[in-house]
Design an enzyme around this catalytic site. Structure first.
Site, PDB file in Angstrom:
ATOM      1  N   HIS A 264       0.831  -1.208   0.000  1.00 46.55           N
ATOM      2  CA  HIS A 264       0.000   0.000   0.000  1.00 46.55           C
ATOM      3  C   HIS A 264       0.863   1.255   0.000  1.00 46.55           C
ATOM      4  O   HIS A 264       0.443   2.308  -0.492  1.00 46.55           O
ATOM      5  CB  HIS A 264      -0.933  -0.002   1.206  1.00 46.55           C
ATOM      6  N   TYR A 299      -4.232  11.737   2.798  1.00 50.55           N
ATOM      7  CA  TYR A 299      -3.563  10.549   2.293  1.00 50.55           C
ATOM      8  C   TYR A 299      -2.138  10.857   1.828  1.00 50.55           C
ATOM      9  O   TYR A 299      -1.221  10.089   2.036  1.00 50.55           O
ATOM     10  CB  TYR A 299      -4.370   9.980   1.126  1.00 50.55           C
TER      11      TYR A 299
END
Length: 318
Positions: A264, A299
């Protein structure tokens, strides 16, 4: 008098009826719900710690009746005690989840009321995001075609998946969900990706992505046809995320990367490196498939100074 029951190598202090109910619950989690061993161990530990708290809280080992009449105040006292002992929000949230599962089990059998645990809010979890790899380390990951794999086609498969994560910013589920007919045209400039909530976005394709997938296709021993997964496991079935996570773990050891270097983190690196090269947040939002721009801001770990710089360059009245 309390009863002590052996749970692995630990002793649980509680009344016999509560110990029996707990043992039945743990068995059902293992045999019926087939939870992972780590999860079972955590639930056993969490309920054992809760019973220890109740022993002090009540002045005697708890019984099934004591647990069946728990109040929100009791659960808050437990979380406060655990917090004072140094437990963080994630530990507290998991502990509450274990207690809630146990009480719901009892409620289904008419032995308790789980309303208090259901109404109790879990502690707010801190927002933690994977740290991006440097551009050099990200390239090292995707370029290790022959690293750590006994079979060339598996090495090529891993390289293709890592290239999609970093080169396109895909989630693991999105990369592994690609159809066998995907990425067959070398001149294809973009590809539709079905993301969270069924929302489809168009993701640009770099030549390196085409090359990585083409090499995997050339070496893969299985027929990659439409209607079946593009990426396959060693026996031909769908490739599981855990396999890619495990391969990344090997890569960390081989390349000397930090523990934060996860699959990720490659998606995170994709966004962060684009932003660092002058990409605007709105475009990156679309590439990542975020529904909200605020999600993209968090993010990508954008700091206030960088946001102000983008604002001043983009806003006509700045």
């Amino acid at each position: 008098m309390g009863t002590q029951s052996q749970a692995g190598e630990f002793l649980v202090s509680a009344r016999a009826d509560l110990i029996d109910a707990r043992e039945e619950w743990l068995k059902s989690l293992k045999n019926t719900r087939r939870l992972a061993a780590n999860t079972l161990e955590a639930y056993e530990r969490d309920t054992r710690q809760f019973f220890m708290f109740l022993t002090g809280h009540l002045g005697e080992p708890p019984s099934l009746r004591d647990v069946s009449s728990l109040r929100i105040a009791d659960l808050r006292s437990y979380l406060a005690r655990r917090r004072n002992d140094g437990a963080g929000p994630r530990t507290l949230g998991r502990g509450l989840a274990g207690i809630r599962s146990f009480l719901r089990h009892l409620e289904k059998k008419g032995m308790a009321n789980a309303a208090a645990s259901i109404a109790m809010r879990a502690p707010r979890q801190p927002k933690s995001l994977p740290k991006p790899l440097s551009a050099i380390d990200a390239r090292r990951v995707v370029e290790q075609h022959e690293q750590l794999s006994e079979e060339p086609w598996i090495a090529a498969r891993n390289a293709a998946v890592f290239t999609l994560l970093y080169g396109c910013g895909l989630r693991i589920s999105e990369a592994l969900g690609l159809d066998g007919a995907a990425l067959t045209a070398p001149d294809e400039r973009s590809i539709p990706i079905a993301g969270k909530g069924g929302k489809t976005r168009m993701v640009p394709l770099l030549p390196i992505v085409h090359r990585a997938v083409a090499e995997y296709r050339r070496l893969c021993p299985y027929h990659l046809e439409a209607g079946k997964p593009l990426f396959r496991g060693s026996r031909g079935g769908p490739l599981q995320p855990a396999i890619i996570q495990r391969e990344m773990q090997k890569m960390r050891g081989a390349l000397g990367l930090p523990d934060t270097a996860t699959p990720h983190a490659l998606r995170h690196s994709f966004a962060t490196h684009l932003l660092g090269r002058g990409g605007d947040l709105r475009t990156i939002q679309e590439l990542l498939g975020h529904a909200s721009l605020s999600t993209t801001q968090v993010y990508t770990g954008v700091d206030t100074d960088r946001l102000l710089e983008i604002y001043e360059k983009a806003h006509p009245r700045a």
